[in-house]
Design a protein around this motif. Structure first.
Motif, mmCIF file in Angstrom:
data_model
loop_
_atom_site.group_PDB
_atom_site.id
_atom_site.type_symbol
_atom_site.label_atom_id
_atom_site.label_comp_id
_atom_site.label_asym_id
_atom_site.label_seq_id
_atom_site.Cartn_x
_atom_site.Cartn_y
_atom_site.Cartn_z
ATOM 1 N N ARG A 103 -30.692 2.866 37.726
ATOM 2 C CA ARG A 103 -30.774 2.226 39.028
ATOM 3 C C ARG A 103 -30.912 3.236 40.167
ATOM 4 N N GLY A 120 -26.552 -0.759 31.562
ATOM 5 C CA GLY A 120 -26.623 -1.241 32.936
ATOM 6 C C GLY A 120 -26.839 -2.737 33.053
ATOM 7 N N ILE A 170 -20.231 -5.276 43.969
ATOM 8 C CA ILE A 170 -20.927 -4.179 44.646
ATOM 9 C C ILE A 170 -21.680 -4.646 45.885
ATOM 10 N N LEU A 216 -25.328 -8.364 40.554
ATOM 11 C CA LEU A 216 -25.746 -7.782 39.282
ATOM 12 C C LEU A 216 -25.548 -8.862 38.226
ATOM 13 N N ARG A 241 -28.272 -7.935 31.741
ATOM 14 C CA ARG A 241 -29.677 -7.621 31.463
ATOM 15 C C ARG A 241 -30.321 -8.758 30.681
ATOM 16 N N CYS A 262 -19.820 1.312 28.556
ATOM 17 C CA CYS A 262 -19.430 1.760 29.894
ATOM 18 C C CYS A 262 -20.483 1.371 30.917
ATOM 19 N N ASP A 297 -19.457 -0.130 40.316
ATOM 20 C CA ASP A 297 -20.138 0.816 41.188
ATOM 21 C C ASP A 297 -20.250 2.153 40.447
HETATM 22 C C1 LIG Z 1 -28.920 -2.764 45.689
HETATM 23 C C2 LIG Z 1 -27.859 -1.957 45.017
HETATM 24 C C3 LIG Z 1 -27.165 -1.004 45.746
HETATM 25 C C4 LIG Z 1 -26.157 -0.260 45.150
HETATM 26 N N1 LIG Z 1 -25.477 0.656 45.897
HETATM 27 C C5 LIG Z 1 -24.474 1.378 45.340
HETATM 28 C C6 LIG Z 1 -23.740 2.330 46.105
HETATM 29 O O1 LIG Z 1 -24.016 2.560 47.257
HETATM 30 N N2 LIG Z 1 -22.704 2.963 45.509
HETATM 31 C C7 LIG Z 1 -22.350 2.727 44.216
HETATM 32 O O2 LIG Z 1 -21.379 3.312 43.727
HETATM 33 N N3 LIG Z 1 -23.036 1.846 43.455
HETATM 34 C C8 LIG Z 1 -24.098 1.170 43.982
HETATM 35 N N4 LIG Z 1 -24.781 0.272 43.223
HETATM 36 C C9 LIG Z 1 -24.369 0.071 41.819
HETATM 37 C C10 LIG Z 1 -24.981 1.118 40.899
HETATM 38 O O3 LIG Z 1 -26.363 0.944 40.871
HETATM 39 C C11 LIG Z 1 -24.402 0.972 39.500
HETATM 40 O O4 LIG Z 1 -23.019 1.173 39.568
HETATM 41 C C12 LIG Z 1 -24.937 1.975 38.516
HETATM 42 O O5 LIG Z 1 -26.320 2.019 38.537
HETATM 43 C C13 LIG Z 1 -24.473 1.655 37.113
HETATM 44 O O6 LIG Z 1 -24.929 2.646 36.243
HETATM 45 P P1 LIG Z 1 -25.276 2.352 34.726
HETATM 46 O O7 LIG Z 1 -25.611 3.658 34.134
HETATM 47 O O8 LIG Z 1 -24.220 1.559 34.135
HETATM 48 O O9 LIG Z 1 -26.560 1.404 34.766
HETATM 49 P P2 LIG Z 1 -28.061 1.666 35.248
HETATM 50 O O10 LIG Z 1 -28.086 2.572 36.398
HETATM 51 O O11 LIG Z 1 -28.633 0.317 35.431
HETATM 52 O O12 LIG Z 1 -28.745 2.399 34.019
HETATM 53 C C14 LIG Z 1 -28.983 1.753 32.784
HETATM 54 C C15 LIG Z 1 -30.099 2.466 32.066
HETATM 55 O O13 LIG Z 1 -30.191 1.990 30.738
HETATM 56 C C16 LIG Z 1 -31.556 1.803 30.411
HETATM 57 N N5 LIG Z 1 -31.617 0.795 29.343
HETATM 58 C C17 LIG Z 1 -31.262 -0.513 29.415
HETATM 59 N N6 LIG Z 1 -31.389 -1.118 28.229
HETATM 60 C C18 LIG Z 1 -31.827 -0.176 27.367
HETATM 61 C C19 LIG Z 1 -32.127 -0.193 25.985
HETATM 62 N N7 LIG Z 1 -31.995 -1.309 25.259
HETATM 63 N N8 LIG Z 1 -32.567 0.954 25.418
HETATM 64 C C20 LIG Z 1 -32.700 2.089 26.152
HETATM 65 N N9 LIG Z 1 -32.411 2.163 27.445
HETATM 66 C C21 LIG Z 1 -31.981 1.043 28.065
HETATM 67 C C22 LIG Z 1 -32.192 1.373 31.697
HETATM 68 O O14 LIG Z 1 -33.584 1.607 31.662
HETATM 69 C C23 LIG Z 1 -31.453 2.257 32.696
HETATM 70 O O15 LIG Z 1 -32.095 3.487 32.861
HETATM 71 C C24 LIG Z 1 -25.822 -0.469 43.794
HETATM 72 C C25 LIG Z 1 -26.535 -1.420 43.052
HETATM 73 C C26 LIG Z 1 -27.540 -2.157 43.650
HETATM 74 C C27 LIG Z 1 -28.269 -3.173 42.831
#
Ligand SMILES: Cc1cc2nc3c(=O)[nH]c(=O)nc-3n(C[C@H](O)[C@H](O)[C@H](O)COP(=O)(O)OP(=O)(O)OC[C@H]3O[C@@H](n4cnc5c(N)ncnc54)[C@H](O)[C@@H]3O)c2cc1C
Ligand code: SF4
Ligand code: SF4
Ligand code: SF4
Ligand code: FES
Lengths: 570, 145
Positions: free
Chosen positions: A187, A259, A315, A404, A407, A447, A455
């Motif tokens: 993200r 994510g 969030i 959120l 998926r 996680c 967040d």
């Molecule tokens: C508009 C918006 C604003 C935000 N602002 C903030 C902020 O200011 N501060 C903050 O702390 N948080 C913010 N967030 C929240 C933040 O984006 C999330 O906390 C963070 O991205 C979570 O990380 P993650 O690694 O769990 O997921 P993600 O960042 O979503 O990463 C998941 C990854 O897994 C990959 N993936 C998924 N399925 C598969 C699969 N089957 N095989 C291989 N790869 C896969 C995806 O392609 C992606 O790259 C915001 C969110 C949004 C939507």
């Protein structure tokens, strides 16, 4: 190696616990103990004040040795909390721990019939008799030892996945990090600034990517997906597709960091992607410097905390504050409204941002879920609950704070890994308090936003927790698995294949013998011991250890044959 | 939930309840921790999963004079073993047809999903089930050994 107790002799000891007054206060424990003495196979009975206390456990151990017990029945609280303790008490006294049977006379008796002493006593006698009947048929077992391949698979390369990868590599474990997109970052590629530290999302992403690149132990596979997972904790065989390439890897543990999606608010508040956009789209415009609005209203909980999605996405409130403050800082005169139901600014930092936002002149309007704002042609009509007044706001851009959401491919992943999905459609951890960031399936962890709207800082600490947990079996090199598994009695199996079809864990498999007959066998390491195959096998060929047909039927039979009920008062 | 003193004609039914370790049995424990009262007319048999319950156990229970049998497990999606409760449901549907043919009243058997967090629900279901069986009186069909 712990012996089964001397030969096949069945010498049962029954220990009736008082639990202070928790049990003894509501039923006649002496009567239960006296009754236990009359049961077949029982050679020793004692009452304990607190069975789980040091003296209580000593007494059990002493009795096993001195009374030469070969089976132990404890009538006390619940196996769900105390079974491991008493199994260990048996093992410490050289009795095989699986020759132990628990009878629940507290949670499921004294505490729920506390106004009917006679009935509770009758029921406790029956439960003890049922426990004794099962105990007589228990068989010794050994915990199953499984070797653990010291390598991990991480699915998803966002903040959470990258953090977990680095955390494991720093401990010296090889990691295979599989990311569906062409680049790591998740993200973060879409965001502008990230709160609470107000860092550029690109900078955070670059830093994490560099960190990952530092470790040779991390194999990064981008543009790749996991297509099959077989095996069990310690030994998962994973098939990966990267473009046309097919790869396979063997790992001991798996961390899910896939994510979440962001809800696209089709049909809500006139959403069109131009005048009515989402926070995600606003962040993209802010990143690119293309945002051109002169006045803005943000609507919180767009598609959240409603019938369809009952949860709070957590969030969105701080994201709205963050983006509103960006706009207001750049153009202090810009009219800016945040329409909310409740502002969820949890933690130390986010509440401070709220106060700052108020000082900057951002206007907060509270609306009711029953009477949501009406958006039409750049005009919003809303009843402000705080002022108790209809407001009409003319703005050029409406920004919807959408939650959120799980998926779109969560179900596929759930099937691939054989892990459950909770009521809101997110992947479900084993227990929020007792086993966070783990799945019920051993060796698989989770996680980040795949688990729940998190967040970045939460995603980071969950990732570190998941990595720390995955490191335990990999560091130990061996794990032991409860021997509650099923076995096929080949002489009864007629090779119908039903067990193979119904088992989610691929534990049963048919083999063809030299004479051409088909016969099933169950891989005990794969088998989770649910016992479903045993219930469904048409020839009763499958034995569910610790819960065999004989054991369950003898409990049932004795319950019904000698049922106690208090005398009827006329 | 208050312990209802029922107009039971002094009849104490014999009710066997199957409960799975991870959800309904845990829900029953929670009912205990919360001191939610219900009649002492049930005897619980724990299995790891609701899928372990063989419909033959329930036929056997009725044959041996049970006045009611309740089969319980996790809600769909919550089963510790993914789909054990779906199998339980399939098996239950088949069993229900047989019980119906045997002329056993519908109130005497049931399949209920109760989560580990639903102590209230456990207690309510047991209260209602026992009450319904009490209303019917002892089961006449079946051989007593
Ligand atoms: C508009 C918006 C604003 C935000 N602002 C903030 C902020 O200011 N501060 C903050 O702390 N948080 C913010 N967030 C929240 C933040 O984006 C999330 O906390 C963070 O991205 C979570 O990380 P993650 O690694 O769990 O997921 P993600 O960042 O979503 O990463 C998941 C990854 O897994 C990959 N993936 C998924 N399925 C598969 C699969 N089957 N095989 C291989 N790869 C896969 C995806 O392609 C992606 O790259 C915001 C969110 C949004 C939507
Ligand atoms: S074993 Fe259970 S019932 Fe007995 S004293 Fe300990 S907590 Fe209480
Ligand atoms: S279901 Fe029973 S009979 Fe059929 S293959 Fe499996 S063990 Fe053999
Ligand atoms: S007990 Fe459950 S996990 Fe084990 S083989 Fe049978 S169906 Fe599969
Ligand atoms: S574990 Fe409860 S129904 Fe399967």
């Amino acid at each position: 190696m712990i012996a089964a107790g001397s030969g096949d002799r069945c010498r049962i000891g029954v220990f009736v616990c008082h639990c202070g007054r928790n049990i003894a206060g509501y039923l006649d424990t002496a009567a239960v103990a006296d009754y236990a003495r009359t049961l077949p196979g029982v050679v020793y009975v004692s009452e304990n004040h607190y069975s789980c206390s040091e003296p209580g456990m000593k007494e059990i151990g002493r009795a096993i040795r001195e009374e030469d017990l070969t089976r132990v029945v404890v009538a006390a609280c619940t196996p769900r909390t105390h079974e491991p303790l008493f199994r260990k008490t048996c093992a410490d006294a050289d009795l095989n721990p699986y020759l132990f049977e628990f009878v629940n006379i507290r949670e499921q008796c004294s505490w729920v019939h506390s106004k009917d002493r006679a009935a509770a006593t009758c029921k406790a006698m029956d439960l003890v008799r049922m426990g004794v009947a099962k105990a007589a048929l228990l068989e010794p077992a050994e915990a199953i030892q499984v070797e653990v391949t010291p390598a991990a698979l991480i699915i998803g390369g966002g903040v959470a996945g990258m953090t977990a990868a680095v955390s494991l590599a720093r401990r010296g474990f090889p990691v295979c990090l599989v990311e569906r997109k062409q680049e790591l970052g998740g993200r973060l590629h879409d965001l502008n600034l990230v709160y609470p530290v107000a860092e550029k999302a690109d900078d955070l992403r670059d830093r994490l990517q560099k960190n990952v690149a530092k470790y040779e132990k991390i194999e990064v596979l981008t543009g790749a997906g996991v297509t099959a997972v077989n095996g069990f904790i310690g030994h998962f065989e994973v098939e990966i597709e990267q473009g046309k390439k097919k790869l396979s890897r063997t790992v001991g543990t798996i961390i899910v960091a896939t994510g979440a999606d962001v809800l696209v608010p089709e049909g809500m508040y006139g959403y069109d992607g131009h005048q009515v956009i989402t926070q995600l789209e606003l962040e993209a415009q802010l990143r690119a410097g293309t945002f051109a609005g002169e006045s803005v209203a943000m609507i919180q909980c767009a598609g959240a905390r409603n019938q369809e999605r009952s949860y709070c996405s957590k969030i969105c409130c701080f994201t709205a504050l963050k983006n509103a403050m960006q706009l207001k800082t750049a153009r202090p005169e810009m009219p800016l409204y945040i329409l909310y139901r409740d502002l969820q600014t949890h933690g130390l930092k986010y509440e401070a941002f709220l106060n700052e936002a108020r000082e900057k002149g951002i206007q907060f309007v509270r609306y009711s879920a029953d009477d949501p704002p009406q958006v039409a042609g750049g005009v919003i009509r809303v009843r402000d609950l705080n002022l108790n007044r209809e407001l009409t706001l003319a703005v050029d851009i409406v920004v919807l704070s959408t939650p959120l959401v799980p998926r779109h491919d969560t179900r596929e992943l759930s099937h691939l890994l054989r892990v459950p999905v909770g009521e809101n459609g997110f992947l479900l951890e084993a227990h929020a308090q007792l086993r966070p960031v783990e799945f019920a399936t051993d060796g698989v962890y989770i996680c980040g936003a795949a688990l729940w709207p998190a967040d970045i800082s939460e995603s980071i600490f969950q990732a570190q927790a998941a990595a720390a947990k995955a490191a335990i079996p990999m560091g130990q090199g061996l794990v032991s698995v409860e021997p509650i598994t099923c076995q096929v009695r080949p002489e009864l199996c007629r090779g119908c294949g039903l067990c193979e079809q119904i088992c989610e864990f691929h534990a049963p498999g048919l083999t063809i013998l030299q004479n051409g007959t088909r016969v099933a066998a169950i891989n005990e390491v794969l088998c989770k011991g649910c016992g479903t195959c045993a219930a469904m096998c048409p020839t009763n060929a499958i034995v569910a250890r610790q819960f065999t047909d004989r054991q369950l039927l003898s409990m049932l039979t004795t319950a019904l044959r000698d049922w106690h009920a208090p005398a009827v008062k006329e | 939930m208050a312990p209802k003193k029922k107009d039971s004609n002094g009849f104490h039914p014999r009710i066997v309840v199957f409960a799975c370790n991870w959800c309904s049995y845990a829900g029953a424990d929670l009912a205990g921790v919360s001191r939610l009262q219900y009649p002492a007319d049930i005897r619980v048999i724990r299995t790891m999963c609701s899928g372990r319950v063989n419909p033959a156990f329930i036929l056997k229970a009725f044959k041996m004079g049970a006045d009611g049998v309740l089969w319980t497990g996790c809600h769909f999606g919550d089963c510790h073993y993914m789909f054990g409760n779906y199998r339980a449901e399939e098996n239950y549907q088949r069993l229900a047809k047989i019980l119906d043919l045997l002329g056993i009243e519908k109130e005497r058997y049931g399949l209920e999903w109760i989560s580990a967090a639903e102590g209230q629900r456990w207690s309510r279901i047991i209260n209602e089930f026992v009450e319904n069986v009490q209303k019917l009186g002892p089961k006449k069909l079946g051989v007593k050994s």
